[in-house]
Each structure stands twice: as structure tokens, then as C-alpha cells.
Design a protein around this motif. Structure first.
Motif, PDB file in Angstrom:
ATOM      1  N   ASN A  56       0.827  -1.214   0.000  1.00 38.11           N
ATOM      2  CA  ASN A  56       0.000   0.000   0.000  1.00 38.11           C
ATOM      3  C   ASN A  56       0.855   1.256   0.000  1.00 38.11           C
ATOM      4  O   ASN A  56       0.542   2.230  -0.695  1.00 38.11           O
ATOM      5  CB  ASN A  56      -0.938   0.002   1.200  1.00 38.11           C
ATOM      6  CG  ASN A  56      -2.400  -0.037   0.788  1.00 38.11           C
ATOM      7  OD1 ASN A  56      -2.729  -0.206  -0.390  1.00 38.11           O
ATOM      8  ND2 ASN A  56      -3.291   0.113   1.750  1.00 38.11           N
ATOM      9  N   MET A  57       1.918   1.273   0.773  1.00 41.88           N
ATOM     10  CA  MET A  57       2.782   2.454   0.781  1.00 41.88           C
ATOM     11  C   MET A  57       3.347   2.716  -0.609  1.00 41.88           C
ATOM     12  O   MET A  57       3.389   3.867  -1.057  1.00 41.88           O
ATOM     13  CB  MET A  57       3.916   2.288   1.801  1.00 41.88           C
ATOM     14  CG  MET A  57       3.495   2.532   3.233  1.00 41.88           C
ATOM     15  SD  MET A  57       4.898   2.728   4.368  1.00 41.88           S
ATOM     16  CE  MET A  57       5.433   1.016   4.532  1.00 41.88           C
ATOM     17  N   ARG A  58       3.767   1.671  -1.282  1.00 41.72           N
ATOM     18  CA  ARG A  58       4.307   1.856  -2.633  1.00 41.72           C
ATOM     19  C   ARG A  58       3.222   2.308  -3.605  1.00 41.72           C
ATOM     20  O   ARG A  58       3.465   3.148  -4.485  1.00 41.72           O
ATOM     21  CB  ARG A  58       4.977   0.573  -3.109  1.00 41.72           C
ATOM     22  CG  ARG A  58       6.283   0.279  -2.381  1.00 41.72           C
ATOM     23  CD  ARG A  58       7.019  -0.908  -2.982  1.00 41.72           C
ATOM     24  NE  ARG A  58       8.390  -0.981  -2.469  1.00 41.72           N
ATOM     25  CZ  ARG A  58       8.792  -1.840  -1.537  1.00 41.72           C
ATOM     26  NH1 ARG A  58       7.937  -2.707  -1.017  1.00 41.72           N
ATOM     27  NH2 ARG A  58      10.056  -1.840  -1.130  1.00 41.72           N
ATOM     28  N   GLN A  59       2.011   1.776  -3.448  1.00 40.58           N
ATOM     29  CA  GLN A  59       0.918   2.185  -4.322  1.00 40.58           C
ATOM     30  C   GLN A  59       0.549   3.648  -4.093  1.00 40.58           C
ATOM     31  O   GLN A  59       0.380   4.417  -5.052  1.00 40.58           O
ATOM     32  CB  GLN A  59      -0.314   1.312  -4.088  1.00 40.58           C
ATOM     33  CG  GLN A  59      -1.537   1.714  -4.903  1.00 40.58           C
ATOM     34  CD  GLN A  59      -1.298   1.602  -6.396  1.00 40.58           C
ATOM     35  OE1 GLN A  59      -1.294   0.512  -6.955  1.00 40.58           O
ATOM     36  NE2 GLN A  59      -1.071   2.730  -7.063  1.00 40.58           N
ATOM     37  N   PHE A  60       0.447   4.048  -2.835  1.00 35.52           N
ATOM     38  CA  PHE A  60       0.089   5.434  -2.533  1.00 35.52           C
ATOM     39  C   PHE A  60       1.206   6.387  -2.950  1.00 35.52           C
ATOM     40  O   PHE A  60       0.928   7.517  -3.378  1.00 35.52           O
ATOM     41  CB  PHE A  60      -0.246   5.579  -1.041  1.00 35.52           C
ATOM     42  CG  PHE A  60      -1.666   5.214  -0.703  1.00 35.52           C
ATOM     43  CD1 PHE A  60      -2.576   6.179  -0.314  1.00 35.52           C
ATOM     44  CD2 PHE A  60      -2.104   3.903  -0.781  1.00 35.52           C
ATOM     45  CE1 PHE A  60      -3.891   5.851  -0.001  1.00 35.52           C
ATOM     46  CE2 PHE A  60      -3.405   3.545  -0.472  1.00 35.52           C
ATOM     47  CZ  PHE A  60      -4.310   4.526  -0.085  1.00 35.52           C
ATOM     48  N   TYR A  61       2.446   5.943  -2.823  1.00 40.68           N
ATOM     49  CA  TYR A  61       3.549   6.761  -3.307  1.00 40.68           C
ATOM     50  C   TYR A  61       3.427   6.984  -4.817  1.00 40.68           C
ATOM     51  O   TYR A  61       3.662   8.098  -5.308  1.00 40.68           O
ATOM     52  CB  TYR A  61       4.887   6.096  -2.993  1.00 40.68           C
ATOM     53  CG  TYR A  61       6.066   6.763  -3.642  1.00 40.68           C
ATOM     54  CD1 TYR A  61       6.590   7.950  -3.140  1.00 40.68           C
ATOM     55  CD2 TYR A  61       6.654   6.216  -4.782  1.00 40.68           C
ATOM     56  CE1 TYR A  61       7.667   8.575  -3.741  1.00 40.68           C
ATOM     57  CE2 TYR A  61       7.733   6.831  -5.395  1.00 40.68           C
ATOM     58  CZ  TYR A  61       8.233   8.004  -4.873  1.00 40.68           C
ATOM     59  OH  TYR A  61       9.293   8.629  -5.481  1.00 40.68           O
ATOM     60  N   ALA A  62       3.036   5.958  -5.549  1.00 41.91           N
ATOM     61  CA  ALA A  62       2.856   6.100  -6.996  1.00 41.91           C
ATOM     62  C   ALA A  62       1.719   7.063  -7.316  1.00 41.91           C
ATOM     63  O   ALA A  62       1.792   7.814  -8.298  1.00 41.91           O
ATOM     64  CB  ALA A  62       2.587   4.736  -7.621  1.00 41.91           C
ATOM     65  N   TRP A  63       0.686   7.049  -6.502  1.00 40.76           N
ATOM     66  CA  TRP A  63      -0.436   7.966  -6.717  1.00 40.76           C
ATOM     67  C   TRP A  63      -0.089   9.402  -6.330  1.00 40.76           C
ATOM     68  O   TRP A  63      -0.575  10.358  -6.939  1.00 40.76           O
ATOM     69  CB  TRP A  63      -1.641   7.510  -5.898  1.00 40.76           C
ATOM     70  CG  TRP A  63      -2.388   6.338  -6.463  1.00 40.76           C
ATOM     71  CD1 TRP A  63      -2.494   5.983  -7.774  1.00 40.76           C
ATOM     72  CD2 TRP A  63      -3.145   5.363  -5.723  1.00 40.76           C
ATOM     73  NE1 TRP A  63      -3.270   4.862  -7.910  1.00 40.76           N
ATOM     74  CE2 TRP A  63      -3.684   4.455  -6.674  1.00 40.76           C
ATOM     75  CE3 TRP A  63      -3.423   5.167  -4.380  1.00 40.76           C
ATOM     76  CZ2 TRP A  63      -4.484   3.373  -6.296  1.00 40.76           C
ATOM     77  CZ3 TRP A  63      -4.204   4.091  -4.000  1.00 40.76           C
ATOM     78  CH2 TRP A  63      -4.734   3.201  -4.946  1.00 40.76           C
ATOM     79  N   TYR A  64       0.739   9.559  -5.293  1.00 45.50           N
ATOM     80  CA  TYR A  64       1.067  10.899  -4.761  1.00 45.50           C
ATOM     81  C   TYR A  64       2.586  11.044  -4.658  1.00 45.50           C
ATOM     82  O   TYR A  64       3.140  11.114  -3.555  1.00 45.50           O
ATOM     83  CB  TYR A  64       0.412  11.078  -3.383  1.00 45.50           C
ATOM     84  CG  TYR A  64      -1.076  10.852  -3.373  1.00 45.50           C
ATOM     85  CD1 TYR A  64      -1.972  11.850  -3.777  1.00 45.50           C
ATOM     86  CD2 TYR A  64      -1.608   9.625  -2.961  1.00 45.50           C
ATOM     87  CE1 TYR A  64      -3.338  11.636  -3.775  1.00 45.50           C
ATOM     88  CE2 TYR A  64      -2.977   9.404  -2.952  1.00 45.50           C
ATOM     89  CZ  TYR A  64      -3.831  10.403  -3.363  1.00 45.50           C
ATOM     90  OH  TYR A  64      -5.186  10.185  -3.359  1.00 45.50           O
ATOM     91  N   PRO A  65       3.284  11.103  -5.774  1.00 49.37           N
ATOM     92  CA  PRO A  65       4.750  11.074  -5.751  1.00 49.37           C
ATOM     93  C   PRO A  65       5.409  12.378  -5.307  1.00 49.37           C
ATOM     94  O   PRO A  65       6.604  12.382  -5.016  1.00 49.37           O
ATOM     95  CB  PRO A  65       5.109  10.769  -7.208  1.00 49.37           C
ATOM     96  CG  PRO A  65       3.969  11.343  -7.998  1.00 49.37           C
ATOM     97  CD  PRO A  65       2.748  11.116  -7.152  1.00 49.37           C
ATOM     98  N   ASN A  66       4.658  13.454  -5.248  1.00 45.59           N
ATOM     99  CA  ASN A  66       5.256  14.770  -4.957  1.00 45.59           C
ATOM    100  C   ASN A  66       4.765  15.350  -3.638  1.00 45.59           C
ATOM    101  O   ASN A  66       4.498  16.541  -3.525  1.00 45.59           O
ATOM    102  CB  ASN A  66       4.944  15.737  -6.106  1.00 45.59           C
ATOM    103  CG  ASN A  66       5.489  15.252  -7.431  1.00 45.59           C
ATOM    104  OD1 ASN A  66       6.653  14.870  -7.526  1.00 45.59           O
ATOM    105  ND2 ASN A  66       4.646  15.248  -8.453  1.00 45.59           N
ATOM    106  N   SER A  67       4.668  14.485  -2.636  1.00 43.00           N
ATOM    107  CA  SER A  67       4.092  14.917  -1.357  1.00 43.00           C
ATOM    108  C   SER A  67       5.124  15.151  -0.269  1.00 43.00           C
ATOM    109  O   SER A  67       4.764  15.277   0.903  1.00 43.00           O
ATOM    110  CB  SER A  67       3.066  13.882  -0.879  1.00 43.00           C
ATOM    111  OG  SER A  67       1.970  13.813  -1.777  1.00 43.00           O
TER     112      SER A  67
END
Length: 255
Positions: A56-67
Motif C-alpha cells: 500500500n505504501m508503494r501504491q500510494f507513493y505512486a499515486w502521490y509522488p510529490n508529497s
């Protein structure tokens, strides 16, 4: 959980422009959610759905890469084969609040805080910060007083929580370590008058403002039995549909 997200958003504009006062505007056009919120919501989603948190962390990072992620986390998230990187940073503590709300006994909270931290933050200090944060939330939910919470945290995690925030604030500077963030965030909660004051107090310390207020805000939500409606409604204004939907589902189930 919503208290942690509120802290992240409120503190986001002061991370690189610290202030040393509680007198500031909570929400401006420049506030935003950061990696603190993204990874907190990712954890909430894992608890709700059972999806492995590392995935999930990797998936959310892909969705929000500039956070606003740290460099080590970026490398980890970009390589599915990579393991934990022995971090002693405050990143595990900033994302752990869902554990304190989802589980109802201390042994489980401590174990889950360790489990969810060690995907990245397997250094003892990184784990300790997450466990201290989650346990403070659980103790608040169980109706313990601030002195009881302080004594538990000091006894079990070795943090010195005796200094009032007014003593900490003048010399406190930016610190991304768990040991240089979590005790100060917990003390900001202890010295607060209510949930809003907790957020203001955490930000007023300076330093890593969004993470400080994120940690403080999760504990404050549990202790003060919620976040003021005016703050909660504004928080949802800053979230996109995905983050808002998961947060609402988690809040409905666990708070």
C-alpha cells in the motif's frame, strides 16, 4: 486519525518557515496534505482491507509522488525488492495514528506499531517513536489522564517529558529524528487546553512542523474525543476523493 491529518495540513506551511507562536491562521490557500497524510491514509486502508502495508505504501507513493517524502523512502518505494533501511527518523511515528484507534489493548497496539514501522523504520528509535505515539492514543481512548500518559511514556520508552513546551520552544530547531520529534510532540499535547490548542502548540515549537502537529493531533483527537467540526470540515476540503473516502470509512468504523 483525522486529528493527525489536520495537524499535517495545518503545519504544512510552517515546515520551512517556522513560527514560534500559537497565534497564526490555521488554514490558508497554501496549506496542503503531505506524505504524513498519504502514508497515514495508506495504513488506514491496510487496516480496513487487509492489503499488506508495504504494498500500500508503494501504491500510494505512486499515486502521490510529490508529497514531500524523504530520499530514503523514495528509493525504498521505487524498488519493490528493497527491504527496510534502518531509519531512526520520525516517519514511522507520523503515519502510525490509525493503530492507536483500530486496536483496543496495549500488547496489540505495540506489536502492530512495530509491524507497520519495520517495513522501513526498523531502527529501535524509529520503532520506539511509533509505539510511543500509538500507545498515547490508546491510553487517551481508555480515559487515562495526561499525567498517567506522561508517566507511561517515560517509563516504557525512556523519553523525558518533564519540560513544558515554553521551555522547549526557544531552543528547539528542525529535527527529523524520532527521538527529536516524538517527545516534543507528546509534550505539546500534554500542555494543550483543547484539540485546536494542541495543533497550535505543536506548530509553535518550530522544527518539522507538519510532522510534529501530525503526531500531536492524533493523540489530541483521542484525548479530547474528536476534532472540532470547523477544523474537521476544512481538513476534508484539502483531501482528494480517494483520501477523503478512506478517511471517512476509517473514522466511521473506528471512532
Amino acid at each position: 486519525m483525522i486529528g493527525a491529518i489536520a495537524g499535517d495540513i495545518v503545519g504544512s506551511v510552517y515546515e520551512w518557515d517556522n513560527i514560534k507562536t500559537k497565534d497564526f491562521i490555521l488554514f490558508t490557500p497554501y496549506n496542503k496534505f503531505t506524505d504524513d497524510t498519504v502514508l497515514t491514509v495508506a495504513l488506514a486502508d491496510s487496516i480496513l482491507t487487509g492489503k499488506p502495508y508495504d504494498e500500500n505504501m508503494r501504491q500510494f507513493y505512486a499515486w502521490y509522488p510529490n508529497s514531500g517524502y524523504g530520499g530514503s523512502f523514495r528509493k525504498w518505494a521505487g524498488n519493490p525488492e528493497s527491504g527496510p533501511y534502518n531509519s531512526w527518523g520520525n516517519g514511522a511515528a507520523m503515519r502510525i495514528s490509525p493503530v492507536g484507534f483500530a486496536y483496543d489493548d496495549m500488547d496489540t497496539v505495540l506489536e502492530k506499531a512495530r509491524e507497520f514501522s519495520e517495513f522501513t523504520h526498523n531502527h529501535p528509535e524509529g520503532v520506539k517513536g511509533a509505539q510511543a505515539t500509538a500507545s498515547a492514543i490508546l491510553l487517551s481512548r481508555l480515559g487515562k489522564g495526561k499525567e498517567d500518559i506522561r508517566e507511561y511514556i517515560e517509563a516504557h520508552f525512556g523519553y523525558d517529558l518533564k519540560k513544558h513546551v515554553d521551555e522547549i520552544r526557544p531552543s528547539y530547531t528542525f529535527d527529523v529524528s524520532s527521538q527529536g520529534t516524538v517527545p516534543q510532540a507528546i509534550r505539546a499535547f500534554i500542555d494543550s487546553a483543547d484539540c485546536e490548542d494542541a495543533l497550535r502548540t505543536a506548530v509553535s515549537l518550530g522544527g518539522d512542523s507538519d510532522t510534529l502537529a501530525c503526531i500531536t493531533g492524533g493523540i489530541a483527537q483521542a484525548f479530547y474525543n474528536g476534532v472540532p467540526e470547523g477544523i474537521e470540515s476544512r481538513v476534508y476540503d484539502y483531501l482528494d476523493a480517494r483520501l477523503k473516502d478512506i478517511t471517512l470509512k476509517f473514522m466511521d468504523r473506528f471512532f
